[in-house]
Design a protein around this motif. Structure first.
Motif, PDB file in Angstrom:
ATOM      1  N   THR A  19      14.021  62.267  19.703  1.00  0.00           N
ATOM      2  CA  THR A  19      13.408  61.331  20.792  1.00  0.00           C
ATOM      3  C   THR A  19      12.615  61.198  21.567  1.00  0.00           C
ATOM      4  O   THR A  19      12.799  60.929  22.820  1.00  0.00           O
ATOM      5  CB  THR A  19      14.511  62.649  21.821  1.00  0.00           C
ATOM      6  N   ILE A  51      20.725  69.675  27.897  1.00  0.00           N
ATOM      7  CA  ILE A  51      20.684  68.033  26.940  1.00  0.00           C
ATOM      8  C   ILE A  51      22.454  68.201  26.547  1.00  0.00           C
ATOM      9  O   ILE A  51      22.999  67.466  26.394  1.00  0.00           O
ATOM     10  CB  ILE A  51      19.745  67.704  25.915  1.00  0.00           C
ATOM     11  N   ALA A  55      25.848  65.873  26.162  1.00  0.00           N
ATOM     12  CA  ALA A  55      25.950  65.555  25.091  1.00  0.00           C
ATOM     13  C   ALA A  55      27.105  64.847  24.670  1.00  0.00           C
ATOM     14  O   ALA A  55      28.538  65.865  25.002  1.00  0.00           O
ATOM     15  CB  ALA A  55      25.150  66.158  23.647  1.00  0.00           C
ATOM     16  N   VAL A  65      22.757  62.042  20.914  1.00  0.00           N
ATOM     17  CA  VAL A  65      22.826  61.397  22.108  1.00  0.00           C
ATOM     18  C   VAL A  65      21.737  59.908  21.795  1.00  0.00           C
ATOM     19  O   VAL A  65      21.403  60.025  19.813  1.00  0.00           O
ATOM     20  CB  VAL A  65      21.156  62.017  22.348  1.00  0.00           C
ATOM     21  N   LYS A  67      19.811  56.699  21.643  1.00  0.00           N
ATOM     22  CA  LYS A  67      17.826  56.485  21.785  1.00  0.00           C
ATOM     23  C   LYS A  67      17.788  55.158  20.853  1.00  0.00           C
ATOM     24  O   LYS A  67      17.846  55.446  20.058  1.00  0.00           O
ATOM     25  CB  LYS A  67      17.070  57.738  21.270  1.00  0.00           C
ATOM     26  N   LYS A  71      21.579  57.127  17.255  1.00  0.00           N
ATOM     27  CA  LYS A  71      22.504  58.458  17.558  1.00  0.00           C
ATOM     28  C   LYS A  71      21.838  59.316  16.729  1.00  0.00           C
ATOM     29  O   LYS A  71      21.953  59.696  15.732  1.00  0.00           O
ATOM     30  CB  LYS A  71      23.973  58.345  16.856  1.00  0.00           C
TER      31      LYS A  71
END
Length: 118
Positions: A19, A51, A55, A65, A67, A71
């Motif tokens: 991430t 997080i 999620a 998540v 970004k 995924k």
């Protein structure tokens, strides 16, 4: 083998790398004594838990998540036994922290890359 003993910690740190959050890995890998490792790990666990609790879950039941349109699977939280062993080992050998940080920066194996797992 370190990857087996600290697999949950490596996966959690690798999640942060994926991430684009290198802070925890850098602080653990560059620490000169155990205290910064303990603080960075505590903060990483705190952020990771937050997080994970928010999620979304995909149709296969895996947390992720998003970004940059990708995924990213959210792995499980490392166990308390694993955390204790890691910190005990870091207190006796700082090389353990550098090795775990280095493994977190490496590409995951194909098996691990197929899902986050618990």
């Amino acid at each position: 083998m370190v990857n087996t003993e600290y697999g949950g910690i490596v996966k959690m740190l690798r999640f942060f790398v994926q991430t684009k959050n290198f802070s925890y890995v850098d602080r653990i890998g560059n620490a000169l004594n155990p205290e910064p490792v303990e603080v960075a790990l505590l903060e990483a666990l705190r952020a990771f838990r937050s997080i994970r609790e928010s999620a979304p879950i995909d149709k296969n039941g895996r947390m992720y998540v998003e970004k940059d349109g990708n995924k990213i699977p959210v792995p499980g939280i490392p166990s308390d036994e694993e955390i204790k062993k890691f910190l005990d080992d870091v207190r006796s050998d700082m090389g353990v922290a550098k090795l775990v940080a280095t493994l977190a920066l490496a590409y995951p194996s194909r098996k691990e890359n197929s899902g986050g797992g618990e």
